[in-house]
Scaffold this active site. Structure first.
Site, PDB file in Angstrom:
ATOM      1  N   HIS A  81       0.793  -1.137   0.027  1.00  0.00           N
ATOM      2  CA  HIS A  81       0.001  -0.031   0.125  1.00  0.00           C
ATOM      3  C   HIS A  81       0.762   1.252  -0.050  1.00  0.00           C
ATOM      4  O   HIS A  81       0.356   2.298   0.155  1.00  0.00           O
ATOM      5  CB  HIS A  81      -1.040  -0.023   1.190  1.00  0.00           C
ATOM      6  N   ASP A  85      -6.810   5.176   9.116  1.00  0.00           N
ATOM      7  CA  ASP A  85      -8.196   5.514   8.666  1.00  0.00           C
ATOM      8  C   ASP A  85      -8.589   4.162   7.768  1.00  0.00           C
ATOM      9  O   ASP A  85      -9.893   3.938   7.841  1.00  0.00           O
ATOM     10  CB  ASP A  85      -8.055   6.658   7.722  1.00  0.00           C
ATOM     11  N   GLU A 139     -10.682  14.372  13.524  1.00  0.00           N
ATOM     12  CA  GLU A 139     -10.091  14.643  12.263  1.00  0.00           C
ATOM     13  C   GLU A 139     -10.689  16.097  11.580  1.00  0.00           C
ATOM     14  O   GLU A 139     -11.327  16.492  12.288  1.00  0.00           O
ATOM     15  CB  GLU A 139      -9.925  13.412  11.311  1.00  0.00           C
TER      16      GLU A 139
END
Ligand SMILES: Cc1cc2nc3c(=O)[nH]c(=O)nc-3n(C[C@H](O)[C@H](O)[C@H](O)COP(=O)(O)OP(=O)(O)OC[C@H]3O[C@@H](n4cnc5c(N)ncnc54)[C@H](O)[C@@H]3O)c2cc1C
Ligand SMILES: *[C@@H]1O[C@H](CO)[C@@H](O)[C@H](O)[C@H]1NC(C)=O
Length: 564
Positions: free
Chosen positions: A116, A182, A297
């Site tokens: 990723h 997240d 956030e």
């Protein structure tokens, strides 16, 4: 044991001698089946060779060199082979085989979680990629690689495990890790090599601040258990260490009682100053609204994002068309840019708060915060669904063929005193530029949220702004159209130029930005732009100690040749 050691010495000596005699450097590219690289490697592995699953076919090496970035620059060479380990011992044997190729030419070895990364950080140019997920398919299976302690204090997780699986293993005991990313389909070893941040970091620190112990395989092929008490320097080097000092094969992660549900709040603001003012009150210690939210956030809503957000498609502001129209009107009034505070209050389950406590906390929040009245959106969701919220976005993008596309992402950390200058120059300037009479926005979500620096440990390798008590993360996370589409290449180039412009803007404006999930083309950028003199000296010293031949994670482009 002594006999084995003797055999190893003999084997290594024979290997060294033969490679010296033949002077055969590793060929630049594997020539398909029966490559001499694999033959040499099997020789070097000696007794370990038959047990190791290695592949050098085009499919395996191509898969191991692609990543989520899906961009073709930097051009990184494919590995010559991929190792599918069934135990940590397999990885140690591989690293020792590379070490044995010394003096001159050890081959690169890189652990690859799920790839990723976005700039080839998990690549092993000309060497061997270690397919970490294979560890979880070993003889003991996942059960052996993921276990909650009897007293519930921690979970032991294999470095290859996905955070979403760690979550479910802990929840089965009414427990949970406290600090997250997240997106949860990332590996434990991959995020701990960076830092691992999300909306809980202001209170609990990044994921690297929540680790009790690690099992690591160093660049010397040594298998070490380390913690703050035992081999502390290696422990601190590896956490945030960009894969440079060891392969994490197990992490012991602190657990806490798990809540059952999350009240998920979105509040709209028309200025950066009002958003960040409230965020800072929320993450401060003591008094007022501080501590009322368990997750803080925020995001910047530009033209493209006002049309809906991929991060949580099922829960965009509201399903009713009326509030959609009101948001658009507010955006027009505000000059085209809105700010959104995203928060969550956890409750129920084994957590301290019940249904009535959360209602009270929410009431105080909605009264005290300085958002635009009438623009508060509240949803109630299961805790696990809240944490895994990005996955539903992934599935819908995958269904549309929009997941495996270029992602020229830029993540930055900057001290709080510069955040408004940054907002003015970037959110209201660079990202709002009129592009052929069409304001395009960032091409993806733009995140902005503060963290408390005292929750970060400066002894660890992760780099963060140390000069102020609070620093911000800004994530500009675009998706470019597939390279095959008509405007694909152009859009990607535009986004890359935009990123460069942002970095130039920061430099010119004297905003000390440091990259997170960093990419620099070479060592000079790492040394001067990322680490700075003191941190660089320590990083190099640790490299000299734990991976002097620069075998590990070369895809990061920090070290490209042996130090000694
Ligand atoms: C959709 C999405 C959302 C994201 N959201 C967040 C977020 O909210 N917060 C955040 O902090 N990050 C986030 N990330 C970034 C993420 O942390 C990085 O991509 C990270 O690299 C983890 O990915 P991975 O596990 O696939 O590791 P890889 O990309 O495979 O590897 C990353 C680096 O670590 C090394 N490495 C991998 N495994 C190990 C190991 N076991 N031991 C030692 N080194 C290892 C690799 O060699 C490489 O250098 C997000 C990424 C994506 C794609
Ligand atoms: C990007 O992804 C597509 C679709 O999976 C793939 O065909 C292409 O080769 C990838 N490009 C790069 C540079 O990784």
């Amino acid at each position: 044991m002594a006999v084995e050691a003797q055999a190893l010495v003999t084997m290594v000596a024979v290997f060294l001698l033969s490679s010296f005699l033949t002077k055969s450097a590793i060929p630049e590219a594997a020539a398909g089946g029966g490559s001499s690289f694999l033959d040499e490697l099997r020789d070097a592995l000696g007794d370990d060779a038959p047990a190791l699953v290695l592949r050098d076919d085009a499919e395996a090496t191509a898969r191991a060199s692609a990543d989520f970035g899906n961009v073709s620059s930097p051009v990184f060479a494919a590995p010559q082979a991929v190792l599918y380990p069934s135990s940590p011992g397999d990885i140690a044997a591989l690293v020792r085989a590379s070490w044995a190729r010394a003096p001159a030419s050890p081959f690169p070895v890189s652990a690859r979680g799920r790839g990723h990364s976005t700039r080839g950080q998990a690549a092993a140019p000309g060497g061997v990629v270690v397919d970490m997920p294979s560890l979880g398919r070993g003889p003991g299976g996942t059960a052996e690689r993921l276990s909650v302690s009897a007293d519930g204090g921690y979970v032991d997780a294999g470095g290859e495990q996905l955070w979403v699986d760690v979550l479910h293993a802990a929840l089965a005991h009414g427990l949970t890790p406290r600090s997250w990313t997240d997106y949860l389909h990332l590996t434990v070893g991959g995020t701990l090599s960076n830092a691992g941040i999300s909306g809980q970091a202001f209170r609990h620190g990044p994921q690297i601040s929540n680790v009790l112990q690690l099992d690591v395989i160093t660049g010397v092929g040594e298998m070490v258990t380390c913690s703050k008490e035992e081999r502390a320097d290696l422990f601190e080097a590896v956490l945030g260490g960009l894969g440079q000092f060891g392969v994490i094969t197990r992490a012991r992660i602190r657990l806490a009682p798990a809540p059952a549900r999350a009240r998920w709040v979105r509040l709209l603001y028309t200025t950066a100053a009002s958003l960040t003012g409230d965020q800072e009150r929320l993450i401060a210690d003591g008094g007022g609204v501080s501590g009322l939210l368990d997750y803080v956030e925020g995001s910047v809503l530009l033209a493209d994002q006002l049309a809906g957000s991929w991060r949580s498609p099922g829960s965009s502001f509201s399903s009713d068309a009326d509030s959609g129209a009101r948001v658009q009107a507010l955006a027009r009034e505000a000059g085209g840019v809105l700010y959104c505070l995203e928060g969550a209050l956890y409750y129920g389950g084994a957590s301290a708060d019940g249904e009535s406590d959360v209602a009270k906390r929410l009431e105080v929040l909605l009264r005290e915060l300085r958002y635009e009245r009438g623009f508060a959106f509240v949803h109630d969701v299961p805790y696990s669904g809240f944490l895994d919220r990005v996955h539903s976005g992934e599935l819908s993008l995958r269904a549309k063929g929009l997941w495996d596309v270029p992602h020229p992402w830029l993540n930055l950390f900057l001290p709080r005193s510069h955040i408004l200058d940054f907002a003015a120059g970037v959110f209201h300037g660079i990202l709002r530029r009129d592009n052929d009479n069409h304001i395009t926005g960032a091409g993806g979500p733009v995140l902005i949220y503060p963290m408390n620096r005292d929750k970060w440990d400066e002894k660890m390798s992760a780099v963060f702004p140390e000069e102020e008590e609070v620093f911000y993360t800004v994530g500009i996370l675009p998706s470019a159209p597939p390279a095959t589409s008509t405007d694909g290449g152009d859009e990607l180039r535009r986004m890359e130029e935009q990123n460069e412009e942002i970095m130039r803007f920061c430099e010119a404006a004297g905003i000390p930005c440091v990259q997170y999930l960093s990419y620099y083309a070479g060592q000079d950028g790492w040394e001067k732009k990322h680490f700075g003199p003191a941190r660089w000296a320590r990083f190099v010293e640790r490299k000299r100690q734990y991976d002097p031949k620069a075998i590990l994670s070369r895809g990061q482009r920090i070290f490209t040749s042996p130090l000694a």
